[in-house]
Design a protein around this motif. Structure first.
Motif, PDB file in Angstrom:
ATOM      1  N   ARG A 142      -3.404   7.247 -10.106  1.00  0.00           N
ATOM      2  CA  ARG A 142      -2.241   6.878  -9.767  1.00  0.00           C
ATOM      3  C   ARG A 142      -1.902   5.698  -9.345  1.00  0.00           C
ATOM      4  O   ARG A 142      -0.860   5.286  -9.147  1.00  0.00           O
ATOM      5  N   ILE A 143      -3.011   5.149  -8.894  1.00  0.00           N
ATOM      6  CA  ILE A 143      -2.443   3.778  -8.911  1.00  0.00           C
ATOM      7  C   ILE A 143      -1.832   3.023  -9.465  1.00  0.00           C
ATOM      8  O   ILE A 143      -2.239   2.633 -10.580  1.00  0.00           O
ATOM      9  N   ASP A 144      -1.183   2.205  -9.082  1.00  0.00           N
ATOM     10  CA  ASP A 144       0.320   2.057  -9.904  1.00  0.00           C
ATOM     11  C   ASP A 144       0.963   1.352  -8.889  1.00  0.00           C
ATOM     12  O   ASP A 144       1.598   0.951  -8.306  1.00  0.00           O
ATOM     13  N   VAL A 145       0.386  -0.955  -9.113  1.00  0.00           N
ATOM     14  CA  VAL A 145       1.153  -1.547  -7.993  1.00  0.00           C
ATOM     15  C   VAL A 145       2.037  -1.939  -8.939  1.00  0.00           C
ATOM     16  O   VAL A 145       2.050  -3.222  -9.606  1.00  0.00           O
ATOM     17  N   ARG A 146       3.630  -1.531  -8.993  1.00  0.00           N
ATOM     18  CA  ARG A 146       4.561  -2.517  -9.899  1.00  0.00           C
ATOM     19  C   ARG A 146       4.891  -3.591  -8.261  1.00  0.00           C
ATOM     20  O   ARG A 146       4.980  -4.839  -9.363  1.00  0.00           O
ATOM     21  N   GLU A 147       5.387  -3.556  -7.921  1.00  0.00           N
ATOM     22  CA  GLU A 147       5.636  -5.437  -6.606  1.00  0.00           C
ATOM     23  C   GLU A 147       4.690  -5.706  -5.855  1.00  0.00           C
ATOM     24  O   GLU A 147       4.494  -4.282  -5.499  1.00  0.00           O
ATOM     25  N   LYS A 148       4.445  -6.672  -5.526  1.00  0.00           N
ATOM     26  CA  LYS A 148       3.722  -6.504  -4.414  1.00  0.00           C
ATOM     27  C   LYS A 148       4.701  -7.606  -3.131  1.00  0.00           C
ATOM     28  O   LYS A 148       5.814  -8.169  -3.721  1.00  0.00           O
TER      29      LYS A 148
ATOM     30  N   VAL B 143      -7.071  -3.461  -5.052  1.00  0.00           N
ATOM     31  CA  VAL B 143      -7.419  -4.671  -4.475  1.00  0.00           C
ATOM     32  C   VAL B 143      -6.829  -5.621  -5.876  1.00  0.00           C
ATOM     33  O   VAL B 143      -6.035  -6.973  -5.809  1.00  0.00           O
ATOM     34  N   ASP B 144      -7.759  -5.722  -6.998  1.00  0.00           N
ATOM     35  CA  ASP B 144      -7.258  -6.085  -8.148  1.00  0.00           C
ATOM     36  C   ASP B 144      -5.771  -6.353  -8.664  1.00  0.00           C
ATOM     37  O   ASP B 144      -5.140  -6.954  -9.136  1.00  0.00           O
ATOM     38  N   ALA B 145      -4.944  -5.044  -8.164  1.00  0.00           N
ATOM     39  CA  ALA B 145      -3.826  -4.828  -8.650  1.00  0.00           C
ATOM     40  C   ALA B 145      -3.093  -5.795  -8.142  1.00  0.00           C
ATOM     41  O   ALA B 145      -2.343  -5.734  -8.353  1.00  0.00           O
TER      42      ALA B 145
END
Lengths: 117, 451
Positions: free
Chosen positions: B291-297, B417-419
């Motif tokens: 469920r890794i889902d990085v939408r916004e940093k 980290v990639d995300a």
């Protein structure tokens, strides 16, 4: 005289379960947690049958089988693993039986009975 | 004497024919990051490049199973539009990127009503009495149609859709299959289709067939890799689940024995309970991983994040002779990332460090600026190091050296980290220790961060 079994299984509680259940089934059980300890035991005393896991830290079960064969000890071996897929590894053919781990120990017990009585 | 030339020509001499220039652009498209649509568009552009060469319009059909389906048109809708396009395309020095951009704008234009109608066209292939255009694909032959309105072998609906009386159908084929079809006409200039045009079209048809074939192969390879990865995952998860299940089943069976003593009963229940917790943990880790889902940093305060992380790790090392030191460079305040996932990722790296040092050793958690843009969060331990045999595989999922490892820890770290747009560096010496460096973007020193 009771038949002697060697169980090679890295999971402590699983070792405990096997020891208890197979002792209850009438065998004299030695349980060890890794392949090297198993080899030491095999050199020290005679077993009627070996039950081994395949995936273990350090030496795996297939390497163990190879080394048992190199010792020219004619002991029946049962592979007891969580994986179906090792059946395709031809080194596992050297074993006398292949039993996939299951919530019931019936198959393992009946294979042991079939091989050594 | 030697002369050197760029392999990718952009300017052509006076003598170079228009065909040569177009083939050069097609050939160069092979070297671009592969996009099937873009490459097909380049070929279709080549086929419709100007009044003096080739055709006015091109239409693409692709096969899907046993049917041939209309995809899109490329070409001007009027003589005036035709002239402006041809002017753009005959500008000296025009290359692949310009053509791509031009084509994309054409395809997305609102006025393209013809494509909408083309998309409705669909034919079954390999029928006994295939009508044109299906006949071309079925027979794997180029077919030139003149006086289409009076030709019984042509599908009426097709003639009405394209509104041209003369057109050329080219099959797009690979060694084994028919992949599609391109149809060309001169609806704007009304010029007759010549043999020279047909020759150009056949070569472009071969290129296009090859493109589609390559794209299909690539997709197949990606699919196969996915299936293989899934298989590996299923195998690993099976193993992880099976051991607890054997124990739950086995010790539960013992409980059914009327002779069982109180002490053993209690022990069995405890084992069963802990194995059930283990199952739950496995499921939790799996779902977290998928469920890794990085939408916004967001700008994350490094001090706050690392404080939280190190606290949980300190609880784990209590009672062991492990020194955990944390040091954050004064100038570094924030990094750009997803705080929940990155915190968890760093905890994973620290957990590994704890496992690696065992009962005695040193772990340093440091954060500092690498340069104006990048910050580093480094975890250095004096543990046993990463065994050479698994060095290349540490970030693969479902690879673990630990007895109860899921092989998800570092795979998770890498994905997080990639995300976040960062990267990881690892240095490890067996018997001496390991250093993980996680790079994240920071904000330049001059800019004030959010309070």
């Amino acid at each position: 005289m009771k038949k002697r079994l060697l169980i090679v299984e890295d999971e402590r509680n699983l070792c405990l379960l096997y020891r208890e259940e197979l002792t209850k089934a009438g065998y004299k059980v030695t349980a060890v947690a890794d392949a090297d300890t198993a080899l030491e035991q095999i050199k020290k005393q005679d077993f009627d049958l070996i039950v081994t896991d395949i995936r273990m830290p350090a030496k795996n079960g297939i390497e163990l089988i190879t080394q048992i064969m190199a010792l020219r000890k004619d002991i029946p071996i049962i592979i007891n693993t969580a994986y179906q897929s090792y059946k395709h590894d031809f080194m596992t053919w050297a074993a006398d039986a292949y039993v996939v781990k299951s919530a019931s120990l019936d198959e393992l017990k009946s294979k042991i009975k079939e091989l050594i009585g | 004497m030697i002369e050197r030339y760029n392999l990718f020509l952009h300017e052509f001499s006076q003598e170079a024919s228009k065909e040569l220039q177009l083939f050069s652009i097609i050939a160069q498209s092979f070297f671009q990051p592969f996009s099937l649509l873009d490459n097909l568009l380049v070929i279709m552009t080549a086929l419709t490049a100007g009044p003096g060469l080739g055709f006015n319009r091109a239409m693409l059909f692709l096969t899907e199973g046993d049917s041939l389906k209309g995809e899109f048109w490329l070409g001007p809708t009027s003589a005036a539009e035709a002239e402006s396009i041809w002017r753009v395309l005959s500008t000296p020095g025009i290359g692949y990127p310009e053509i791509i951009e031009h084509n994309r704008s054409l395809l997305t234009s609102e006025t393209d009503t013809l494509t909408k109608r083309v998309k409705k066209l669909s034919y079954l292939l390999y029928r006994e009495q295939s009508l044109i255009p299906a006949l071309t694909a079925s027979a794997r032959q180029m077919i030139l149609v003149r006086d289409a309105r009076n030709e019984p072998g042509v599908d009426r609906r097709f003639v009405e859709t394209i509104g041209a009386d003369e057109f050329l159908c080219i099959p797009l084929v690979s060694q084994k299959e028919v992949l599609g079809e391109i149809i060309l006409d001169n609806a704007i200039t009304k010029l007759p289709i010549r043999i020279r045009d047909l020759e150009l079209a056949s070569i472009c048809g071969l290129f296009a067939g090859n493109y589609i074939y390559t794209a299909k192969l690539q997709k197949r390879i990606v699919d196969m890799k996915k299936v293989a990865a899934m298989g590996e995952m299923a195998m690993f998860v099976t193993h992880q689940l099976r051991n607890p299940l054997v124990m739950i089943g086995g010790f539960a069976d013992q409980l059914l024995d009327p002779q069982i003593g109180e002490k053993k009963k209690k022990r069995n229940i405890q084992i069963i309970r802990s194995e059930i917790r283990r199952l739950e943990k496995i499921l939790l880790r799996l779902s977290q991983f998928f469920r890794i889902d990085v939408r916004e940093k967001v700008a994350v305060d490094v001090q706050d994040m690392l404080n939280l992380v190190q606290e949980s790790v300190r609880a784990r090392i209590a009672g062991r002779r492990i020194t955990l030191d944390m040091e954050i460079e004064a100038g570094l305040r924030v990094i750009l990332c997803d705080p929940t996932h990155v915190g968890e990722a760093i905890r994973n790296v620290l957990d590994n460090a704890v496992d690696a040092v065992g009962d005695e050793g040193r772990i340093d958690l440091r954060a500092y600026r690498e340069n104006a843009e990048w910050a580093v969060i480094a975890v250095e331990d004096t543990g046993k190091g990463i065994p050479g045999a698994v060095k290349d595989k540490i970030f693969d999922s479902f690879v673990s050296t630990k007895e109860r490892g899921m092989g998800l820890g570092l795979a998770y770290v890498k994905r997080v980290v990639d995300a976040c747009g960062g990267r990881i560096e690892v240095k490890s010496a067996e018997g001496k220790g390991t250093t993980f460096k996680l790079y994240f973007q920071t904000q330049p020193r001059e800019r004030r961060t959010r309070p």
